[in-house]
Design a protein around this motif. Structure first.
Motif, short mmCIF file in Angstrom:
data_model
loop_
_atom_site.label_atom_id
_atom_site.label_comp_id
_atom_site.label_asym_id
_atom_site.label_seq_id
_atom_site.Cartn_x
_atom_site.Cartn_y
_atom_site.Cartn_z
N GLY A 43 0.91 -1.14 -0.15
CA GLY A 43 0.17 0.02 0.23
C GLY A 43 0.64 1.04 0.24
O GLY A 43 1.00 2.01 -0.91
N ASP A 44 2.47 1.11 0.43
CA ASP A 44 3.03 2.56 0.83
C ASP A 44 3.56 2.57 -0.32
O ASP A 44 3.94 3.71 -1.03
N LEU A 45 3.82 1.74 -1.35
CA LEU A 45 4.42 2.18 -2.42
C LEU A 45 3.24 2.38 -3.98
O LEU A 45 3.82 2.90 -4.24
N ALA A 46 2.04 1.74 -3.98
CA ALA A 46 0.85 1.83 -4.16
C ALA A 46 0.61 3.72 -3.85
O ALA A 46 0.31 4.66 -5.09
N TRP A 47 0.28 4.01 -2.74
CA TRP A 47 0.85 5.83 -2.33
C TRP A 47 1.53 6.44 -3.10
O TRP A 47 1.35 7.49 -3.37
N HIS A 48 2.69 5.67 -2.70
CA HIS A 48 4.11 6.69 -3.32
C HIS A 48 3.91 6.70 -4.92
O HIS A 48 3.79 7.92 -5.06
N SER A 71 -2.10 9.97 4.53
CA SER A 71 -1.59 8.57 5.43
C SER A 71 -1.71 7.93 3.49
O SER A 71 -2.53 8.05 2.97
N THR A 72 -1.30 6.81 3.57
CA THR A 72 -1.61 6.20 2.69
C THR A 72 -2.93 5.61 3.15
O THR A 72 -3.41 4.76 4.12
N PRO A 73 -4.12 5.23 2.14
CA PRO A 73 -5.31 5.02 2.65
C PRO A 73 -5.10 3.54 2.84
O PRO A 73 -4.89 3.04 1.69
N GLU A 74 -6.31 3.19 3.13
CA GLU A 74 -6.61 1.36 3.43
C GLU A 74 -7.40 1.29 2.48
O GLU A 74 -7.85 -0.16 2.81
N SER A 75 -7.77 1.65 1.52
CA SER A 75 -8.69 1.12 0.07
C SER A 75 -7.67 1.84 -1.20
O SER A 75 -7.81 2.30 -1.63
N ALA A 76 -7.77 -0.25 -1.58
CA ALA A 76 -7.32 -0.02 -2.57
C ALA A 76 -8.06 0.47 -3.87
O ALA A 76 -7.29 1.23 -4.36
N GLU A 77 -8.87 0.53 -4.02
CA GLU A 77 -9.52 1.41 -4.88
C GLU A 77 -9.68 3.01 -4.40
O GLU A 77 -9.90 3.82 -5.39
N GLN A 78 -9.19 3.82 -3.85
CA GLN A 78 -9.38 4.82 -2.97
C GLN A 78 -7.91 5.02 -3.82
O GLN A 78 -7.38 5.85 -4.78
N ILE A 79 -6.81 4.21 -4.02
CA ILE A 79 -5.90 4.91 -4.48
C ILE A 79 -5.64 4.07 -5.95
O ILE A 79 -5.20 5.34 -6.56
N ALA A 80 -6.29 3.39 -6.60
CA ALA A 80 -5.91 3.20 -7.94
C ALA A 80 -6.80 4.73 -8.48
O ALA A 80 -6.66 5.28 -9.24
N SER A 81 -8.35 5.17 -7.81
CA SER A 81 -9.15 6.06 -8.20
C SER A 81 -8.30 7.78 -8.01
O SER A 81 -8.44 8.35 -9.51
N GLU A 82 -7.68 7.40 -7.43
CA GLU A 82 -6.67 8.80 -6.97
C GLU A 82 -5.58 9.01 -8.00
O GLU A 82 -5.41 10.29 -8.65
N TYR A 83 -5.29 7.47 -7.72
CA TYR A 83 -3.64 7.80 -9.30
C TYR A 83 -5.07 8.48 -10.77
O TYR A 83 -3.62 9.31 -11.14
N ARG A 84 -5.75 7.97 -11.06
CA ARG A 84 -6.54 8.08 -12.28
C ARG A 84 -6.32 9.60 -12.00
O ARG A 84 -6.35 10.68 -13.41
N ARG A 85 -7.23 10.16 -11.27
CA ARG A 85 -7.30 11.43 -11.58
C ARG A 85 -6.48 12.27 -11.71
O ARG A 85 -6.39 13.35 -11.81
N ILE A 86 -5.35 11.76 -10.13
CA ILE A 86 -3.74 13.34 -10.56
C ILE A 86 -3.43 12.55 -11.73
O ILE A 86 -3.06 13.81 -12.79
N ASN A 87 -3.22 10.90 -12.74
CA ASN A 87 -2.38 11.54 -14.16
C ASN A 87 -3.43 12.16 -15.00
O ASN A 87 -3.11 12.67 -16.53
N ALA A 88 -4.94 12.45 -15.04
CA ALA A 88 -5.55 12.91 -15.26
C ALA A 88 -5.12 14.24 -15.90
O ALA A 88 -4.71 15.14 -16.36
N GLU A 89 -5.15 14.93 -14.31
CA GLU A 89 -4.99 16.45 -13.92
C GLU A 89 -3.21 16.68 -14.76
O GLU A 89 -3.26 17.52 -15.43
N LEU A 90 -2.70 16.16 -14.63
CA LEU A 90 -0.70 16.04 -15.44
C LEU A 90 -1.42 16.32 -16.80
O LEU A 90 -0.50 17.02 -17.02
N LEU A 91 -1.55 15.03 -17.01
CA LEU A 91 -1.79 15.33 -18.74
C LEU A 91 -2.50 17.03 -19.08
O LEU A 91 -2.09 17.70 -19.55
#
Length: 165
Positions: A43-48, A71-91
């Motif tokens: 989870g820490d690596l994913a959140w990183h 802090s690292t979320p306890e929800s795998a789905e929250q981590i994945a969805s936040e990655y998708r959101r930030i990735n879209a923001e970056l692009l």
């Protein structure tokens, strides 16, 4: 080094899809998996990976990243969805704020000068590096890693082929 924005975007989109595949395969329970006690968990690596995308704001891109110090979320789905959101923001930021000439600009990072195009290449490699770490921890957690640059051992077997050792 990237010399054209469109080349970075094309590469980043492919690599981000691979990262999303790995993040989407995680479970809430798997987030606690560590290679040894006291080290980063899966989870820490994913959140990183999620939070490190915002590193590109140090290059002069303005976009909304993850909450600083969260802090690292306890929800795998929250981590994945936040990655998708930030990735879209970056692009979006990259397309709106930069042109090819910005890739040759230099910026001091930890006391050393780096061209933006080099920093973007490093960011792509950084994701690949941590995806590799994560696939090992995924196996330890009992998860099947997704295909990344080719089939997994199980993928070979599933296709009726003899896996490479």
């Amino acid at each position: 080094m990237f010399t054209r924005i469109e080349d970075f975007i094309a590469e980043w989109e492919k690599e981000a899809e691979l990262t999303d595949r790995v993040l989407s395969a995680l479970t809430d329970m798997s987030l606690r998996q560590a290679v040894i006690s006291g080290r980063r968990t899966l989870g820490d690596l994913a959140w990183h990976l999620v939070t490190s995308v915002h590193y590109m704001s140090t290059l002069g891109l303005e976009f909304e990243g993850a909450e600083l110090g969260a802090s690292t979320p306890e929800s795998a789905e929250q981590i994945a969805s936040e990655y998708r959101r930030i990735n879209a923001e970056l692009l979006r930021a990259m397309k709106a704020q930069w042109s090819d000439d910005r890739l040759g600009d230099t910026i001091a990072i930890m006391g050393e000068e780096y061209r933006n195009g080099d920093s973007l290449q490093y960011s792509v490699m950084h994701q690949a590096h941590h995806r590799g770490q994560m696939t090992v921890l995924m196996r330890q957690a009992g998860l099947l890693p997704p295909d990344i640059y080719g089939p997994t051992y199980e993928g070979w077997v599933e296709k009726g082929m003899t896996p490479l050792a």
